[in-house]
Scaffold this active site. Structure first.
Site, PDB file in Angstrom:
ATOM      1  N   ASN A  88       6.869  -4.451  13.694  1.00  0.00           N
ATOM      2  CA  ASN A  88       7.939  -5.448  13.637  1.00  0.00           C
ATOM      3  C   ASN A  88       9.181  -4.980  12.889  1.00  0.00           C
ATOM      4  O   ASN A  88      10.278  -5.496  13.109  1.00  0.00           O
ATOM      5  CB  ASN A  88       7.373  -6.720  12.997  1.00  0.00           C
ATOM      6  CG  ASN A  88       8.459  -7.698  12.604  1.00  0.00           C
ATOM      7  OD1 ASN A  88       9.067  -8.340  13.454  1.00  0.00           O
ATOM      8  ND2 ASN A  88       8.740  -7.781  11.304  1.00  0.00           N
ATOM      9  N   TYR A 153      21.333  -0.714  19.119  1.00  0.00           N
ATOM     10  CA  TYR A 153      20.265  -1.717  18.923  1.00  0.00           C
ATOM     11  C   TYR A 153      19.581  -2.074  20.254  1.00  0.00           C
ATOM     12  O   TYR A 153      18.366  -1.910  20.380  1.00  0.00           O
ATOM     13  CB  TYR A 153      20.834  -2.934  18.192  1.00  0.00           C
ATOM     14  CG  TYR A 153      19.800  -3.999  17.897  1.00  0.00           C
ATOM     15  CD1 TYR A 153      18.697  -3.721  17.106  1.00  0.00           C
ATOM     16  CD2 TYR A 153      19.922  -5.278  18.427  1.00  0.00           C
ATOM     17  CE1 TYR A 153      17.737  -4.693  16.840  1.00  0.00           C
ATOM     18  CE2 TYR A 153      18.980  -6.260  18.164  1.00  0.00           C
ATOM     19  CZ  TYR A 153      17.880  -5.962  17.374  1.00  0.00           C
ATOM     20  OH  TYR A 153      16.938  -6.923  17.119  1.00  0.00           O
ATOM     21  N   LYS A 157      15.699  -1.243  21.697  1.00  0.00           N
ATOM     22  CA  LYS A 157      14.759  -2.278  22.158  1.00  0.00           C
ATOM     23  C   LYS A 157      14.365  -2.057  23.626  1.00  0.00           C
ATOM     24  O   LYS A 157      13.256  -2.437  24.026  1.00  0.00           O
ATOM     25  CB  LYS A 157      15.353  -3.669  21.936  1.00  0.00           C
ATOM     26  CG  LYS A 157      15.584  -4.007  20.445  1.00  0.00           C
ATOM     27  CD  LYS A 157      14.299  -4.001  19.630  1.00  0.00           C
ATOM     28  CE  LYS A 157      14.496  -4.525  18.207  1.00  0.00           C
ATOM     29  NZ  LYS A 157      13.242  -4.502  17.428  1.00  0.00           N
TER      30      LYS A 157
END
Ligand code: NAD
Length: 245
Positions: A88, A153, A157
């Site tokens: 996470n 970013y 992902k």
């Protein structure tokens, strides 16, 4: 829902990770949280103790494979098995490409992608030995739509989704399920650090009419970690109030 399960949660000191630690512990898992620094890990484990939640904490450099391997061995010695890994920990970005240095780009990739590789590689042999396990990754809604700045970013992902889908196929024969949760805008320090002018208009466009809470994401992790999701693997579960931007 997680009785007798041992779970490691990275980025477990605050935000989505801390709420996932709570939720898993409330469901009888033995939880080990990883954070970036001694002080924040101690602060989180103390806070949990006040809530009657026992969680062991570590603060390895997630980019140092040997350090992770040693800690995982230590955890195995104490707990005998690792059933769930939640990758996470993550950082975001919002600068335009011309203002972003290659070091900043690398820093995002190192934590958001390479750390997942290291953690997953370290626990997988034990999960195989134990004839099963669950690996969960925190993706993001930007892994579907991209975003208009801070390209590193969403790029990281998209890579998280790639790892999730590929590893789900590689590890399925060993009864190891691999899924990701893709949160929309969620009320944590990560969002508090972004400019209000960027976040507020986005919240207004969310069809469910509110920002996500860490609990919304933790509950999705709980479901995917539990046997209720025993036939689900390779999925990227959006938890975003139907946000589409
Ligand atoms: P947060 O900033 O509150 O928490 C981040 C966590 O990552 C902390 O526990 C921190 O210790 C850990 N971390 C940061 N740098 C680290 C490092 N170098 N080494 C090890 N650990 C480190 O953020 P959050 O919103 O709870 O984010 C958790 C995850 O959710 C991230 O992967 C993030 O990309 C993702 N996410 C968040 C949102 C959101 O709107 N908050 C939306 C989509 C996805």
């Amino acid at each position: 829902m997680l009785e007798n399960k041992v779970a490691i949660i990275t980025g477990g000191t605050r935000g989505i990770g801390l709420e996932t630690v709570r939720t898993f512990a409330e469901n009888k898992a033995k939880v080990i949280l990883f954070g970036s620094r001694k002080e924040t890990v101690e602060e989180a484990t103390e806070k949990l103790k006040e809530e009657n939640i026992e969680a062991k904490g570590y603060y390895p450099n997630l980019n140092d494979y040997n350090e992770i391997e040693n800690i995982v061995e230590e955890i195995i010695k104490e707990y005998k098995h690792i059933d769930i890994l939640v990758n996470n920990a993550g950082i975001s970005a919002n600068k335009k490409i011309e203002d972003t240095t290659s070091e900043e780009f690398e820093k995002i990739m190192n934590l958001n992608v390479n750390a997942i590789f290291n953690m997953t590689k370290a626990v997988t042999p034990y999960m195989k030995e134990n004839k099963g396990g669950v690996i969960l990754n925190t993706s993001s809604m930007v892994s579907i739509y991209g975003q208009p700045s801070g390209a590193g970013y969403p790029a990281s992902k998209f890579a998280v989704n790639g790892l999730t889908k590929s590893l789900s196929r590689e590890l399925a024969p060993f009864n190891i399920r691999v899924n990701a949760v893709a949160p929309g805008i969620t009320k944590t320090d990560m969002v508090a650090s972004l400019p209000k002018e960027m976040i507020e208009p986005l919240i207004k466009t969310i069809p469910l009419g509110r920002i996500g809470e860490p609990k919304d994401i933790a509950n999705a992790f709980l479901f995917l970690a539990s046997d209720l999701a025993s036939y689900i693997t390779g999925e990227i579960l959006s938890v975003d109030g139907a946000a589409r931007s």
